[in-house]
Design an enzyme around this catalytic site. Structure first.
Site, PDB file in Angstrom:
ATOM      1  N   ARG A  31       0.755  -1.208  -0.031  1.00 25.96           N
ATOM      2  CA  ARG A  31       0.015   0.010   0.024  1.00 25.96           C
ATOM      3  C   ARG A  31       1.070   1.305  -0.041  1.00 25.96           C
ATOM      4  O   ARG A  31       1.860   1.375   0.855  1.00 25.96           O
ATOM      5  CB  ARG A  31      -0.899  -0.013   1.198  1.00 25.96           C
ATOM      6  CG  ARG A  31      -1.984  -1.177   1.270  1.00 25.96           C
ATOM      7  CD  ARG A  31      -2.889  -1.120   2.540  1.00 25.96           C
ATOM      8  NE  ARG A  31      -3.581  -2.213   2.513  1.00 25.96           N
ATOM      9  CZ  ARG A  31      -4.652  -2.655   3.242  1.00 25.96           C
ATOM     10  NH1 ARG A  31      -4.755  -1.829   4.174  1.00 25.96           N
ATOM     11  NH2 ARG A  31      -5.258  -3.660   3.298  1.00 25.96           N
TER      12      ARG A  31
ATOM     13  N   ARG B  29       2.124   0.956  10.256  1.00 22.60           N
ATOM     14  CA  ARG B  29       1.792   1.190   9.129  1.00 22.60           C
ATOM     15  C   ARG B  29       2.917   1.304   8.034  1.00 22.60           C
ATOM     16  O   ARG B  29       3.760   2.223   8.187  1.00 22.60           O
ATOM     17  CB  ARG B  29       1.045   2.877   9.022  1.00 22.60           C
ATOM     18  CG  ARG B  29       0.077   2.984   7.749  1.00 22.60           C
ATOM     19  CD  ARG B  29      -0.404   4.480   7.965  1.00 22.60           C
ATOM     20  NE  ARG B  29      -1.368   4.735   9.313  1.00 22.60           N
ATOM     21  CZ  ARG B  29      -2.632   4.279   9.168  1.00 22.60           C
ATOM     22  NH1 ARG B  29      -3.348   4.054   8.183  1.00 22.60           N
ATOM     23  NH2 ARG B  29      -3.225   4.535  10.142  1.00 22.60           N
TER      24      ARG B  29
ATOM     25  N   GLU C  74      -6.076  -1.232  15.697  1.00 17.76           N
ATOM     26  CA  GLU C  74      -6.734  -2.312  14.919  1.00 17.76           C
ATOM     27  C   GLU C  74      -5.886  -3.248  14.514  1.00 17.76           C
ATOM     28  O   GLU C  74      -4.652  -2.995  14.089  1.00 17.76           O
ATOM     29  CB  GLU C  74      -7.125  -1.497  13.603  1.00 17.76           C
ATOM     30  CG  GLU C  74      -7.947  -2.080  12.621  1.00 17.76           C
ATOM     31  CD  GLU C  74      -8.200  -1.633  11.320  1.00 17.76           C
ATOM     32  OE1 GLU C  74      -8.068  -2.138  10.269  1.00 17.76           O
ATOM     33  OE2 GLU C  74      -8.112  -0.422  11.211  1.00 17.76           O
TER      34      GLU C  74
ATOM     35  N   SER D  84     -10.065  -6.149   9.967  1.00 15.79           N
ATOM     36  CA  SER D  84     -11.339  -5.716   9.935  1.00 15.79           C
ATOM     37  C   SER D  84     -12.122  -6.724   9.238  1.00 15.79           C
ATOM     38  O   SER D  84     -11.609  -7.174   8.197  1.00 15.79           O
ATOM     39  CB  SER D  84     -11.351  -4.330   8.932  1.00 15.79           C
ATOM     40  OG  SER D  84     -11.109  -3.064   9.861  1.00 15.79           O
TER      41      SER D  84
END
Length: 431
Positions: A260, A275, A347, A350
């Site tokens: 990403r 991240r 998190e 999901s």
């Protein structure tokens, strides 16, 4: 992708769903395009019918030996009108498609109201946060002290937001992935898949990544996309297929690296492994019927939670509000693991029910056991889990005061029986 018939028949419900996402009504704008498109199609069909009737009259005139020049001239004039009408219908059809493909999915009725993450609702909390007798360190301090988590080397090779794991930590990451795959395949009933990491435009379009989120992905010079999640490859296994209902549900899992660009996340989680541009993840994907998708969503979320239970990690599960959900989701559960180094839940998964949103884009259908015709499938996906973030959670929750890390019992068979990742070597005292 949305069903234009649903918008046409229930514009209020369509706008209400968008409102829950914090968006303005769009039904009037979309239906105006649809109205002009249908008018163009009707006009073209009328011209075709007239041309057919005139052609029959020409045939009859010629058989009778009559002059058909006027009729033939009229047919010739209709040819251009027909071309113009078909072109306009095609243009409006494309305009409608382009408009619909960037409209997010509609939340289910039980999704809570809210504009952002502050509107999310915690539904359960499991496990106990560990009480430390010393100030817990974060994963960066723990990993860098051993020399087995090397951000500096990654910067030299690739730049920021990459990491090099070595020795025990590299093995621990692999152990986590193997543990998750075994749990999901042996006990969860998922089929393990080793999918492509490079995919075509149609694959990322089918799951809703294109055209809206192109900047969030990496693309090769020859037109492939690096997958941002194995959801792309796994969901597209049913692209343009018609399944029998007796084959459902299909459940797939895969361990892959994910890529990403993290566009728009400047300044967020720049420290450590939370991240990154490249990260490993075990993904779950389910393909099922509309009637079973809600139950499948609960099942998938439970499978992801089971990983954390087996690892002895405290977590909480929240249902996302309408304003915080992903583009293609109708309902999402976020699972957040406790990180003592950050003194916060973060998190780690999901799990989303996409309804038939992706199936419409992929033209993925099934034949019901009863009745005629076909229906669009429902697709679901979830992280189970993000392996790098699970590594972070294990390091921070199982750390010891000397910097060593106890290996969770569930992982020891995958670590060759190792019970303790040793503390970093002591730094000699200066003379």
């Amino acid at each position: 992708m949305h069903d234009i018939r649903f918008i046409r028949e229930t514009p209020e419900a369509f706008d209400a769903g968008l409102k829950k996402r914090g968006l303005a009504p769009l039904s009037a704008e979309i239906l105006e395009i649809d109205k002009r498109r249908r008018a163009a199609i009707s006009e073209s069909e009328a011209i075709q019918a007239k041309r057919k009737a005139l052609s029959q009259q020409i045939g009859m005139a010629k058989r009778k030996g009559e002059n058909a020049d006027a009729l033939m001239a009229e047919v010739a004039a209709l040819e251009q009108s027909l071309k113009d009408g078909e072109h306009e219908a095609s243009r409006l059809d494309e305009e409608l498609r382009i408009r619909l493909e960037v409209v997010p999915n509609l939340p289910f009725d039980d999704v809570p109201e809210g504009a952002d993450e502050t509107g999310n609702v915690e539904i359960r909390r499991e496990g106990n946060q560990r009480n430390f007798s010393f100030p817990p360190k974060d994963h960066v301090a723990l990993g860098e002290a051993t020399g087995e988590m090397d951000f500096a080397a990654a910067v030299k090779i690739s730049g920021s937001r990459f990491v090099v794991l070595k020795a025990h930590l590299a093995r621990l990451e692999r152990a986590l992935a193997q543990f998750m795959l075994d749990l999901h395949t042996v006990e969860g009933g998922y089929t393990e898949v080793n999918p492509p990491l490079l995919v075509k435009d149609a694959a990322v379009y089918g799951v809703g990544q294109l055209p809206k989120f192109a900047e969030d992905m990496f693309r090769t010079d020859n037109g492939f996309w690096l997958i941002p999640t194995a959801e792309v490859s796994l969901t597209n296994l049913v692209n343009d297929m018609v399944l029998d209902e007796k084959e459902l549900p299909l459940r797939f899992t895969a361990f892959t690296p994910c890529f990403r660009s993290e566009a728009g996340s400047a300044g967020k989680d720049t420290r450590g492994m939370i991240r990154q541009h490249q990260f490993p993840k075990v993904e779950l994907v389910s393909i099922t019927t509309p009637e079973q998708s809600a139950a499948e969503h609960e099942r998938m979320t439970a499978c992801a939670e089971e990983v954390l239970k087996r690892l002895g990690l405290a977590y909480r599960t929240v249902v996302l509000c309408g304003g915080d959900m992903g583009f293609g989701s109708r309902k999402t559960y976020d699972i957040e693991v406790w990180l003592p180094g950050q003194d916060a839940y973060r998190e780690i998964s999901s799990c989303s029910n996409m309804g038939d949103f992706q199936a419409r884009r992929m033209n993925a259908r099934y034949r019901p056991k009863e009745g005629k015709g076909t229906r669009f499938l429902n697709t679901l996906n979830g992280s189970a889990l993000a392996v790098g973030r699970t590594l972070v959670a294990v390091l921070e929750n199982y750390q010891n005061e000397d910097g060593s890390v106890t290996v969770p019992e569930a992982l020891r068979p995958y670590m060759g029986g190792l019970e303790l990742i040793p503390a970093p070597p002591a730094v000699p005292a200066k003379k």
